[in-house]
Scaffold this motif. Sequence first.
Motif, PDB file in Angstrom:
ATOM      1  N   ASP A 134      30.047  15.262  -8.771  1.00 43.16           N
ATOM      2  CA  ASP A 134      29.940  14.656  -7.429  1.00 43.16           C
ATOM      3  C   ASP A 134      28.545  14.834  -6.833  1.00 43.16           C
ATOM      4  OD1 ASP A 134      30.069  17.406  -6.923  1.00 43.16           O
ATOM      5  OD2 ASP A 134      31.739  17.293  -5.512  1.00 43.16           O
ATOM      6  N   GLU A 135      27.743  15.773  -7.408  1.00 44.27           N
ATOM      7  CA  GLU A 135      26.425  16.062  -6.818  1.00 44.27           C
ATOM      8  C   GLU A 135      25.481  14.870  -6.884  1.00 44.27           C
ATOM      9  OE1 GLU A 135      24.623  19.788  -7.546  1.00 44.27           O
ATOM     10  OE2 GLU A 135      26.518  20.854  -7.608  1.00 44.27           O
ATOM     11  N   VAL A 136      25.781  13.900  -7.753  1.00 46.19           N
ATOM     12  CA  VAL A 136      24.907  12.713  -7.854  1.00 46.19           C
ATOM     13  C   VAL A 136      24.896  11.929  -6.540  1.00 46.19           C
ATOM     14  CG1 VAL A 136      25.194  12.462 -10.351  1.00 46.19           C
ATOM     15  CG2 VAL A 136      26.750  11.248  -8.806  1.00 46.19           C
ATOM     16  N   TYR A 137      25.950  12.079  -5.738  1.00 45.79           N
ATOM     17  CA  TYR A 137      26.074  11.300  -4.500  1.00 45.79           C
ATOM     18  C   TYR A 137      25.259  11.885  -3.343  1.00 45.79           C
ATOM     19  CZ  TYR A 137      30.151   9.094  -6.755  1.00 45.79           C
ATOM     20  OH  TYR A 137      30.984   8.411  -7.599  1.00 45.79           O
ATOM     21  N   GLY A 138      24.741  13.115  -3.527  1.00 45.76           N
ATOM     22  CA  GLY A 138      23.944  13.719  -2.447  1.00 45.76           C
ATOM     23  C   GLY A 138      24.783  14.569  -1.530  1.00 45.76           C
ATOM     24  N   LYS A 151      30.037   4.910  -3.343  1.00 47.91           N
ATOM     25  CA  LYS A 151      28.943   5.596  -2.640  1.00 47.91           C
ATOM     26  C   LYS A 151      27.654   5.480  -3.472  1.00 47.91           C
ATOM     27  CE  LYS A 151      26.883   8.988  -0.105  1.00 47.91           C
ATOM     28  NZ  LYS A 151      25.549   8.833  -0.665  1.00 47.91           N
ATOM     29  N   ASN A 152      26.521   5.216  -2.783  1.00 46.89           N
ATOM     30  CA  ASN A 152      25.242   5.153  -3.505  1.00 46.89           C
ATOM     31  C   ASN A 152      24.818   6.547  -3.980  1.00 46.89           C
ATOM     32  OD1 ASN A 152      24.974   5.755  -0.775  1.00 46.89           O
ATOM     33  ND2 ASN A 152      22.799   5.300  -0.808  1.00 46.89           N
ATOM     34  N   TYR A 153      24.013   6.562  -5.032  1.00 49.96           N
ATOM     35  CA  TYR A 153      23.528   7.830  -5.587  1.00 49.96           C
ATOM     36  C   TYR A 153      22.336   8.323  -4.764  1.00 49.96           C
ATOM     37  CZ  TYR A 153      26.272   7.987  -9.947  1.00 49.96           C
ATOM     38  OH  TYR A 153      27.279   8.117 -10.868  1.00 49.96           O
ATOM     39  N   GLU A 154      22.395   9.606  -4.355  1.00 47.93           N
ATOM     40  CA  GLU A 154      21.284  10.221  -3.612  1.00 47.93           C
ATOM     41  C   GLU A 154      21.103  11.670  -4.059  1.00 47.93           C
ATOM     42  OE1 GLU A 154      21.078   8.171   0.749  1.00 47.93           O
ATOM     43  OE2 GLU A 154      22.784   9.521   0.425  1.00 47.93           O
ATOM     44  N   PRO A 155      20.799  11.884  -5.351  1.00 49.51           N
ATOM     45  CA  PRO A 155      20.727  13.267  -5.858  1.00 49.51           C
ATOM     46  C   PRO A 155      19.581  14.038  -5.218  1.00 49.51           C
ATOM     47  CG  PRO A 155      19.847  11.724  -7.478  1.00 49.51           C
ATOM     48  CD  PRO A 155      20.431  10.890  -6.381  1.00 49.51           C
ATOM     49  N   ASP A 295      22.493  21.312  -0.693  1.00 51.29           N
ATOM     50  CA  ASP A 295      23.381  20.269  -0.154  1.00 51.29           C
ATOM     51  C   ASP A 295      24.434  20.918   0.740  1.00 51.29           C
ATOM     52  OD1 ASP A 295      22.119  18.130  -1.372  1.00 51.29           O
ATOM     53  OD2 ASP A 295      23.411  18.171  -3.144  1.00 51.29           O
ATOM     54  N   ARG A 296      24.643  20.303   1.920  1.00 54.19           N
ATOM     55  CA  ARG A 296      25.507  20.928   2.924  1.00 54.19           C
ATOM     56  C   ARG A 296      26.998  20.759   2.618  1.00 54.19           C
ATOM     57  NH1 ARG A 296      24.500  25.140   6.147  1.00 54.19           N
ATOM     58  NH2 ARG A 296      25.800  25.059   7.981  1.00 54.19           N
ATOM     59  N   ARG A 297      27.355  19.556   2.190  1.00 53.24           N
ATOM     60  CA  ARG A 297      28.797  19.325   1.998  1.00 53.24           C
ATOM     61  C   ARG A 297      29.037  18.314   0.877  1.00 53.24           C
ATOM     62  NH1 ARG A 297      32.151  15.228   5.327  1.00 53.24           N
ATOM     63  NH2 ARG A 297      34.198  15.453   4.362  1.00 53.24           N
ATOM     64  N   TYR A 298      29.991  18.645  -0.005  1.00 54.35           N
ATOM     65  CA  TYR A 298      30.511  17.677  -0.978  1.00 54.35           C
ATOM     66  C   TYR A 298      32.009  17.530  -0.704  1.00 54.35           C
ATOM     67  CZ  TYR A 298      26.500  19.229  -3.903  1.00 54.35           C
ATOM     68  OH  TYR A 298      25.268  19.571  -4.385  1.00 54.35           O
ATOM     69  N   ALA A 299      32.497  16.306  -0.865  1.00 51.10           N
ATOM     70  CA  ALA A 299      33.941  16.076  -0.755  1.00 51.10           C
ATOM     71  C   ALA A 299      34.265  14.818  -1.545  1.00 51.10           C
ATOM     72  CB  ALA A 299      34.344  15.897   0.706  1.00 51.10           C
TER      73      ALA A 299
END
Length: 353
Positions: A134-138, A151-155, A295-299
């Motif tokens: 999921d980290e590829v999404y930023g 969702k666009n990729y924002e690594p 990165d602050r939050r992944y979900a």
Amino acid sequence: MTILVTGCAGFIGSNFVHTWLASSDETVINLDKLTYAGNLANLKSLQGDARHVFVHGDIGDRALVDQLLREHQPRAVLNFAAESHVDRSIHGPGEFIQTNVMGTFHLLESVRAYWQVLPETQRQSFRFLHVSTDEVYGTLSPTDPPFAETKNYEPNSPYSASKAASDHLVRAWHHTYGLPVLTTNCSNNYGPFHFPEKLIPLVLLNALAGKALPIYGDGQQVRDWLYVQDHCRAITRVLDAGKVGETYNIGGWNEKPNLEVVNTLCAVLDELKPRADGKNYAEQITYVKDRPGHDRRYAIDARKVERELGWRPEETFETGIRKTVAWYLINQAWVEDVTSGAYRQWVGQQYGA
Ligand code: NAD
Ligand code: DAU
């Protein structure tokens, strides 16, 4: 029938092999370079089991991969192999580009050459499944919706950028050459065989050793935790029924701030293995310098894999974390094995004395 799976001496890969062979007699050819994160002790219980064939090697070694594909004629290739630790990617991004980008490129080229000349029915049913993150999404703000597949990729880290690049290569090999690919983007895993450079096993082992429990920054970064065997079952489900060319986000709807995760771990340890002095493990919590670019939050929005493939996690965070703590308490020999040697150097470099 046979599948070729890369990176199965690591955390998720080894869990995948165990989960796979618990319900299938289909042979797994396991190609792994045995980096610091690869550990054959994870597969010890499979010694003498002809359904697991270990091959020591690099996914970027074209000659070796070509030969394995020719020899074993797998019906699918699953790519778990990667450099996987964000902090290490900050200290030294080179290996991440080498394995995650170049390695995936070479693997795709070997697989393409093999797949192109398969008889028609085998060409149709062949799959290349790429395991991603999921980290590829930023990063998300507290009010953003969870990551959907659109969702666009924002690594933001060298690790996530290298994984994003590999996802793009996989996508391009489908669109350009027709290679039948599937990609999974999963959230944070935890469970048995997790290398103790990562938060949950690091905190567990430090707690038991009477050491500090390092919390980066304010500890309010959010991760979406999934028990590793639920991830492995989802991968099998995507392999069996996923639509070619599609990506599937996998997560457990278990968003938690790091501090809460660490406090939960401490509370389970207080119950299962109380400190000799009667104090709580949470007293060992120490705030340390934050991770650069943290990165602050992944979900994860897991509705697609749930709706289209009928997958659901079996564990909640509460049941999964208890199983995990119990596993680490029982498997002391494994713990001693992985915490020797190169691992000690890493801890010195990252956390100081
Ligand atoms: P890990 O670091 O525990 O294991 C990686 C394995 O790959 C090791 O056995 C290592 O020896 C092997 N490897 C590394 N470079 C190789 C190469 N060039 N050729 C062959 N083998 C090589 O990683 P993990 O946590 O098990 O992650 C597995 C995959 O899942 C990775 O692709 C990672 O990006 C992805 N992922 C991990 C998580 C997580 O929470 N751990 C979540 C989502 C996705
Ligand atoms: O989201 C999926 C990703 O999860 C995978 O793609 C990666 O391979 C995997 O390593 C993991 O990445 P994270 O960076 O989220 O995992 P890690 O366990 O390193 O850190 C989890 C959180 O805990 C993160 O916010 C950083 C924090 N942390 C980590 C360590 C090691 C601390 O506060 N202290 C620590 O000592």
